[in-house]
Design a protein around this motif. Structure first.
Motif, PDB file in Angstrom:
ATOM      1  N   SER A  89      -0.824  -4.149  -4.471  1.00  0.00           N
ATOM      2  CA  SER A  89      -1.435  -3.446  -3.334  1.00  0.00           C
ATOM      3  C   SER A  89      -1.973  -3.962  -2.235  1.00  0.00           C
ATOM      4  CB  SER A  89      -2.612  -2.514  -3.940  1.00  0.00           C
ATOM      5  OG  SER A  89      -2.317  -2.218  -5.288  1.00  0.00           O
ATOM      6  N   ASN A 200       4.193   4.440  -1.999  1.00  0.00           N
ATOM      7  CA  ASN A 200       4.317   3.574  -0.873  1.00  0.00           C
ATOM      8  C   ASN A 200       5.867   4.121  -0.198  1.00  0.00           C
ATOM      9  OD1 ASN A 200       4.145   2.138   1.486  1.00  0.00           O
ATOM     10  ND2 ASN A 200       5.183   0.418   0.379  1.00  0.00           N
ATOM     11  N   GLY A 201       5.973   4.432   1.004  1.00  0.00           N
ATOM     12  CA  GLY A 201       7.280   5.012   1.584  1.00  0.00           C
ATOM     13  C   GLY A 201       7.732   6.574   1.133  1.00  0.00           C
ATOM     14  N   ASN A 204       3.026  10.172   3.783  1.00  0.00           N
ATOM     15  CA  ASN A 204       1.971   9.477   4.695  1.00  0.00           C
ATOM     16  C   ASN A 204       0.771  10.547   4.522  1.00  0.00           C
ATOM     17  OD1 ASN A 204       2.679  11.407   6.622  1.00  0.00           O
ATOM     18  ND2 ASN A 204       3.725  10.078   7.643  1.00  0.00           N
ATOM     19  N   THR A 226      -0.070   5.070   6.703  1.00  0.00           N
ATOM     20  CA  THR A 226       1.109   5.124   5.807  1.00  0.00           C
ATOM     21  C   THR A 226       0.988   4.234   4.571  1.00  0.00           C
ATOM     22  OG1 THR A 226       1.872   3.285   7.323  1.00  0.00           O
ATOM     23  CG2 THR A 226       2.560   5.644   7.850  1.00  0.00           C
ATOM     24  N   VAL A 227      -0.028   3.481   4.540  1.00  0.00           N
ATOM     25  CA  VAL A 227      -0.083   2.456   3.363  1.00  0.00           C
ATOM     26  C   VAL A 227      -0.965   2.820   2.212  1.00  0.00           C
ATOM     27  CG1 VAL A 227      -0.446   0.075   2.525  1.00  0.00           C
ATOM     28  CG2 VAL A 227       0.624   0.579   4.935  1.00  0.00           C
ATOM     29  N   PRO A 228      -0.423   3.088   1.039  1.00  0.00           N
ATOM     30  CA  PRO A 228      -1.219   3.720   0.055  1.00  0.00           C
ATOM     31  C   PRO A 228      -1.947   2.529  -0.736  1.00  0.00           C
ATOM     32  CG  PRO A 228       0.983   3.466  -0.742  1.00  0.00           C
ATOM     33  CD  PRO A 228       0.795   3.206   0.869  1.00  0.00           C
TER      34      PRO A 228
END
Ligand SMILES: *[C@@H]1O[C@H](CO)[C@@H](O)[C@H](O)[C@H]1NC(C)=O
Ligand SMILES: *[C@@H]1O[C@H](CO)[C@@H](O)[C@H](O)[C@H]1NC(C)=O
Ligand SMILES: *[C@@H]1O[C@H](CO)[C@@H](O)[C@H](O)[C@H]1NC(C)=O
Ligand SMILES: *[C@@H]1O[C@H](CO)[C@@H](O)[C@H](O)[C@H]1NC(C)=O
Ligand SMILES: *[C@@H]1O[C@H](CO)[C@@H](O)[C@H](O)[C@H]1NC(C)=O
Ligand SMILES: *[C@@H]1O[C@H](CO)[C@@H](O)[C@H](O)[C@H]1NC(C)=O
Ligand SMILES: *[C@@H]1O[C@H](CO)[C@@H](O)[C@H](O)[C@H]1NC(C)=O
Ligand SMILES: *[C@@H]1O[C@H](CO)[C@@H](O)[C@H](O)[C@H]1NC(C)=O
Ligand SMILES: *[C@@H]1O[C@H](CO)[C@@H](O)[C@H](O)[C@H]1NC(C)=O
Ligand SMILES: *[C@@H]1O[C@H](CO)[C@@H](O)[C@H](O)[C@H]1NC(C)=O
Length: 322
Positions: A89, A200-201, A204, A226-228
Motif C-alpha cells: 500500500s 486498486n483499479g 473509485n 482512485t488509490v485505496p
C-alpha cells in the motif's frame, strides 16, 4: 452520587489493570523528527521503534509534506533492499495516518528518490490486541460498561469510519441500500475520517453534488479518488455525497449520502446515537446502540486517544514484559 464516585474509582482501577486491552495509541513516527531522511541514518527509526509498544488497533502517523514524500507498506524483502516497485500500500498525503490492523512485522519505506537507502525506513512488531473488554468478573453491575465518559466531555474526539465496515466500498449483490443502512445510525462530525476500502483499479470514490447523486449522473464530479484505501477527512458541515464513476455502480447502489455536523456540537443532533448520554438514564436495552455506533476499526469516541497520555502509560506498563 456516591455510587457514581465508586464506579469512577473502580473504572480507574480497572483501567490501570487492563489498560493494554483497551487503549489505542497514536504513534507519531520519529516523534518531533517526523518522517524524513534522518540525519544519522536508519538507526533513528529503529531506536524510536524500540521504545514504543505497538498493538493492533494503534495508529501510526507519518508526518511529511504532501508531494515531497510518501510512505509505502512493503514486504520484508522490499524493506531490506529498499525496493519500492510494488508496495503493498502507499500513502501520498501527509501526515498519513495508518491503522495497524494486523499483528506481526510491518515494514514501511519512502518511495521517493534514494530516501529509503538513506534511512527513511521503519520496521515494527505489532502485538495482537488482548481482545475487547475481557469479561470482567469483578464488575457485576451493568453501569460499568457505559461509565467511562459521564459528563466531562461535551464533544467527542474524531472518529474514523470504514465505509461499509467489512464489506468495504463495493456493489453488493443483495441490496442497493447497504450504504444508507450503514450510515443510518452514525453521527458524522467535522474532523471525522471516512475510509473507503476497495481493490486498486476496480473502483473509485467520487464526491458529487446532490443532483448527480440522485440521478447517478457522474459526468461531472467534485473530486475523484482512485488509490485505496481512500481516506477523506470531513472538512465541511452539511450534506456530502459519494459514489463511483465506474459504469452502473451508482445505480447498483454504490452510493453514500451523509450529513456532517460541525464539531462545535451544541446543535441538537437528530440522530439517536447521541454522544454523551447520561449513564444513569440508560436502560440496558438502549445501551447497545451507543456502543454499537463506533466503527470497529480504529478510533472509538469514548477514550480520546491523545498521543501522549495513553502511550506514556503504556510505555511504563508494558515495555518490560516484552
Ligand atoms: C523512551 O521513552 C521514554 C519515556 O517515554 C523517554 O523518556 C525516552 O527519552 C525515550 N527514549 C528514546 C531513545 O526515545
Ligand atoms: C508535523 O510537522 C509539522 C511541521 O514540523 C508540525 O507543525 C506538526 O505538529 C507535526 N504533526 C504531528 C502530528 O506531529
Ligand atoms: C523489486 O521487486 C520487484 C517485484 O517484487 C521485482 O520484480 C524486482 O526484480 C525487484 N528489484 C530488485 C532490484 O530486486
Ligand atoms: C487495514 O485493513 C484494510 C482492509 O480492512 C486494508 O485496506 C488496509 O490497507 C489495512 N491497513 C494496513 C496498514 O494494512
Ligand atoms: C519481531 O519480533 C521477532 C521475534 O521476537 C524478531 O525476530 C523480529 O526481528 C522482530 N522484528 C522487528 C521488525 O522488530
Ligand atoms: C448482503 O451481503 C453482505 C456481504 O455478503 C452481508 O454482509 C449483508 O448482511 C447482506 N445484507 C442482506 C440484507 O442480506
Ligand atoms: C438504528 O437505531 C434504531 C434504534 O436505536 C434501531 O431500531 C435500528 O435497528 C438501527 N438501524 C440500523 C440500521 O442499525
Ligand atoms: C493501482 O492501479 C493503477 C492502475 O489502475 C496503477 O497505475 C497503480 O500503480 C496501482 N497502485 C498500486 C499501489 O498498486
Ligand atoms: C449529466 O450531467 C452533465 C453535466 O453535469 C450534463 O451535461 C448531462 O446532460 C447530464 N446527463 C444526463 C443524462 O442527464
Ligand atoms: C440531512 O439532514 C437534513 C435535515 O435534517 C435532511 O433533510 C436531509 O435529508 C439529510 N441528508 C442526508 C443525506 O441524510
Amino acid at each position: 452520587m456516591a455510587r457514581g464516585m465508586n464506579m469512577l474509582v473502580l473504572m480507574v482501577f480497572l483501567g490501570a489493570a487492563i489498560q493494554s486491552c483497551r487503549a489505542q495509541t497514536t504513534h507519531v513516527v520519529g516523534d518531533s523528527l517526523g518522517w524524513v531522511v534522518p540525519p544519522g541514518g536508519a538507526i533513528a527509526y529503529s531506536t524510536w521503534a524500540a521504545n514504543e509498544t505497538f498493538v493492533v488497533g494503534d495508529t501510526l502517523v507519518f508526518n511529511f509534506t504532501t508531494g515531497m514524500d510518501d510512505v509505502a507498506k512493503v514486504t520484508k524483502a522490499a524493506y531490506d533492499s529498499c525496493n519500492f516497485t510494488s508496495p503493498i500500500s502507499r500513502w501520498t498525503n501527509g501526515p498519513a495516518t495508518i491503522t495497524l490492523n494486523q499483528s506481526g512485522e510491518h515494514f514501511f519505506i519512502s518511495t521517493f528518490d534514494r530516501r529509503c537507502s538513506l534511512g527513511e525506513k521503519l520496521a515494527i512488531n505489532v502485538s495482537a490486541a488482548s481482545g475487547p473488554a475481557p469479561a470482567p468478573t469483578t464488575t457485576p453491575t451493568p453501569p460499568a460498561a457505559s461509565a467511562p465518559t459521564p459528563t466531562t466531555t461535551p464533544t467527542r474526539s474524531p472518529v474514523t469510519y470504514t465505509v461499509g465496515d467489512v464489506v468495504g466500498w463495493n456493489v453488493l449483490v443483495n441490496t442497493t441500500q447497504a450504504y444508507a443502512l450503514w450510515a443510518a445510525n452514525k453521527t458524522f462530525m467535522v474532523g471525522d475520517t471516512l475510509v473507503f476500502n476497495f481493490v486498486n483499479g476496480t473502483q473509485n470514490v467520487a464526491e458529487v453534488t446532490k443532483s448527480a447523486y440522485d440521478s447517478c449522473n457522474t459526468t461531472s464530479t467534485i473530486s475523484v479518488y482512485t488509490v485505496p484505501p481512500v481516506r477523506i477527512i470531513l472538512a465541511a458541515p452539511g450534506e456530502h455525497f459519494y459514489t463511483s464513476t465506474y459504469p452502473d455502480r451508482c445505480s447498483l447502489g454504490q452510493k453514500l449520502a451523509i450529513n456532517v455536523t460541525s464539531s462545535s456540537a451544541t446543535t441538537p443532533s437528530p440522530s439517536p446515537a447521541a454522544t454523551t448520554p447520561s449513564p444513569s438514564s440508560l436502560s440496558p436495552a438502549t445501551r447497545p446502540s451507543s456502543t454499537a455506533t463506533p466503527p470497529s476499526t480504529s478510533t472509538s469516541p469514548s477514550p480520546p486517544s491523545t498521543t501522549t497520555t495513553t502511550s506514556e502509560r503504556r510505555k511504563k506498563k508494558t515495555r518490560r514484559s516484552l
